[in-house]
Design a protein around this motif. Structure first.
Motif, PDB file in Angstrom:
ATOM      1  N   GLY A 130      41.281 103.633  50.822  1.00 35.80           N
ATOM      2  CA  GLY A 130      41.165 103.415  49.381  1.00 35.80           C
ATOM      3  C   GLY A 130      42.465 102.899  48.806  1.00 35.80           C
ATOM      4  N   ALA A 131      42.366 102.234  47.652  1.00 38.31           N
ATOM      5  CA  ALA A 131      43.569 101.724  46.983  1.00 38.31           C
ATOM      6  C   ALA A 131      43.377 101.749  45.473  1.00 38.31           C
ATOM      7  CB  ALA A 131      43.890 100.309  47.469  1.00 38.31           C
ATOM      8  N   GLY A 132      42.578 102.688  44.987  1.00 37.39           N
ATOM      9  CA  GLY A 132      42.367 102.830  43.548  1.00 37.39           C
ATOM     10  C   GLY A 132      43.470 103.678  42.933  1.00 37.39           C
ATOM     11  N   GLY A 133      43.207 104.199  41.736  1.00 37.81           N
ATOM     12  CA  GLY A 133      44.227 104.960  41.008  1.00 37.81           C
ATOM     13  C   GLY A 133      44.686 106.188  41.785  1.00 37.81           C
ATOM     14  N   ALA A 134      43.750 106.936  42.345  1.00 41.71           N
ATOM     15  CA  ALA A 134      44.128 108.159  43.062  1.00 41.71           C
ATOM     16  C   ALA A 134      44.884 107.813  44.343  1.00 41.71           C
ATOM     17  CB  ALA A 134      42.878 108.970  43.380  1.00 41.71           C
ATOM     18  N   ALA A 135      44.500 106.720  44.985  1.00 45.68           N
ATOM     19  CA  ALA A 135      45.208 106.292  46.201  1.00 45.68           C
ATOM     20  C   ALA A 135      46.665 105.991  45.876  1.00 45.68           C
ATOM     21  CB  ALA A 135      44.552 105.040  46.788  1.00 45.68           C
ATOM     22  N   ASP A 158      42.848  93.000  48.666  1.00 44.98           N
ATOM     23  CA  ASP A 158      43.917  92.608  47.729  1.00 44.98           C
ATOM     24  C   ASP A 158      44.547  93.823  47.051  1.00 44.98           C
ATOM     25  OD1 ASP A 158      43.441  90.053  48.331  1.00 44.98           O
ATOM     26  OD2 ASP A 158      42.566  89.475  46.385  1.00 44.98           O
ATOM     27  N   ARG A 159      43.708  94.811  46.737  1.00 46.92           N
ATOM     28  CA  ARG A 159      44.243  96.004  46.053  1.00 46.92           C
ATOM     29  C   ARG A 159      45.175  96.779  46.985  1.00 46.92           C
ATOM     30  NH1 ARG A 159      39.804  99.641  43.000  1.00 46.92           N
ATOM     31  NH2 ARG A 159      41.382 100.157  41.452  1.00 46.92           N
ATOM     32  N   ALA A 160      44.828  96.818  48.276  1.00 46.94           N
ATOM     33  CA  ALA A 160      45.700  97.504  49.242  1.00 46.94           C
ATOM     34  C   ALA A 160      47.012  96.733  49.389  1.00 46.94           C
ATOM     35  CB  ALA A 160      44.992  97.625  50.585  1.00 46.94           C
TER      36      ALA A 160
END
Ligand code: NAP
Length: 284
Positions: A130-135, A158-160
């Motif tokens: 994962g690479a969202g807010g919590a990640a 891309d987020r990672a």
């Protein structure tokens, strides 16, 4: 009984009806005999600036912030703590000397969940799914705790990559990005000490879904899932069967709340009171 001097703390989110935070914090205020109250407010995104002004005007002691406001609220606060700035998200607001200060307690909460399980991340290698807010909170927490190396894998690569860049700019360069494919992750897993799911995969109602086949894990690896509903996800159940040390997202949830409580009140949080309320709510 509330009084004319009851201090107010609010939760700003949309929706908020699912939150356990009012029961946890109100139990904690009662346990310490504090004349404080915690209320949840469902704030539509377009009303967030007005809600923050309301907090100022009504003299709230602080607030928690949840989906979808954790990033957008930063524009309306007076100061942002450096860690929250790096993570790019605020989950706790503190009113101090007329200013609203933004903090992120998810990072500290995650580290305390490891500590409680007897896991010291210093010198360890971790795979973050994962690479969202919590990640972002988990990754910066591990970098600050002197983790040896991080591998990031996210469906939207891309987020990672962006998170890896942010970690690098903050001075943590032992980070790489792996493709979000089981074949590629199967090669990464033997190289790491910890696997952490920060995606929402496995969250109710999709309880049977897993971010990764837990059969790929090795005995004695640490498996964390920050999803807390259900308290033990299908990923953690599978990891337990593989002989891993498993850490539930409930523990991170408890400790991020404890850290916020201390920021507002200046008092050590009654963690055992908070734990009992949280676990009773989550397990019923
Ligand atoms: P977010 O910013 O929306 O990020 C969601 C993450 O999940 C992204 O990496 C997203 O990948 C991934 N994802 C979602 N559905 C997917 C799917 N079907 N396949 C592959 N990847 C998928 O959310 P967040 O704020 O980081 O929260 C994530 C989870 O952590 C939630 O379940 C939340 O409840 C939990 N959480 C727990 C705590 C705690 O204290 N325990 C604290 C904060 C959050 P893409 O980038 O490709 O969309």
């Amino acid at each position: 009984m509330f009084t004319a001097s009851t201090r107010l703390v609010g939760l700003l989110g949309y929706p908020v009806a699912h939150s356990f935070s009012p029961q946890i914090h109100n139990a904690a205020f009662r346990a310490l005999g504090l004349d404080w109250v915690y209320l949840a407010f469902g704030v539509e995104p377009s009303r967030l600036p007005a809600a923050v002004e309301g907090i100022r005007a009504l003299g709230f002691a602080g607030a928690n912030v949840t989906i979808p406001h954790k990033e957008s609220i930063m524009a309306y606060l007076d100061e942002i703590h450096p860690l929250a700035r790096l993570i790019g998200a605020v989950n706790t607001v503190v009113s101090r000397e007329g200013k609203l200060l933004g903090y992120n307690t998810d990072a500290g909460g995650f580290l305390r969940s490891l500590e409680e399980a007897g896991v010291d991340p210093a010198g360890k290698r971790a795979l973050i799914l994962g690479a969202g807010g919590a990640a972002r909170a988990v990754a910066f927490a591990l970098a600050q705790a002197r983790c040896a190396a991080l591998t990031l894998a996210n469906r939207t690569e891309d987020r990672a990559q962006e998170l890896a860049r942010g970690l690098g700019e903050a001075g943590f360069r032992a980070v790489e990005v792996a493709p979000w494919e089981e074949g590629s992750l199967a090669g990464v897993i033997p190289e790491v000490d910890m696997v952490i799911n920060t995606t929402s995969i496995g969250m109710a109602p999709d309880r049977e879904r897993v971010p990764l086949d837990p059969g790929l894990l090795r005995p004695r690896q640490v498996a964390c899932d920050i999803v807390y509903n259900p308290p033990e996800t299908a990923f953690l159940k599978g990891a337990r069967l593989r002989g891993c040390l498993v850490i539930s997202g409930l523990s991170m949830l408890l400790y991020q709340g404890a850290e916020a409580f201390t920021l507002w009140t200046g008092r050590e949080a009654p963690v055992e009171v908070m734990r009992e309320v949280l676990y009773n709510l989550a397990l019923r």
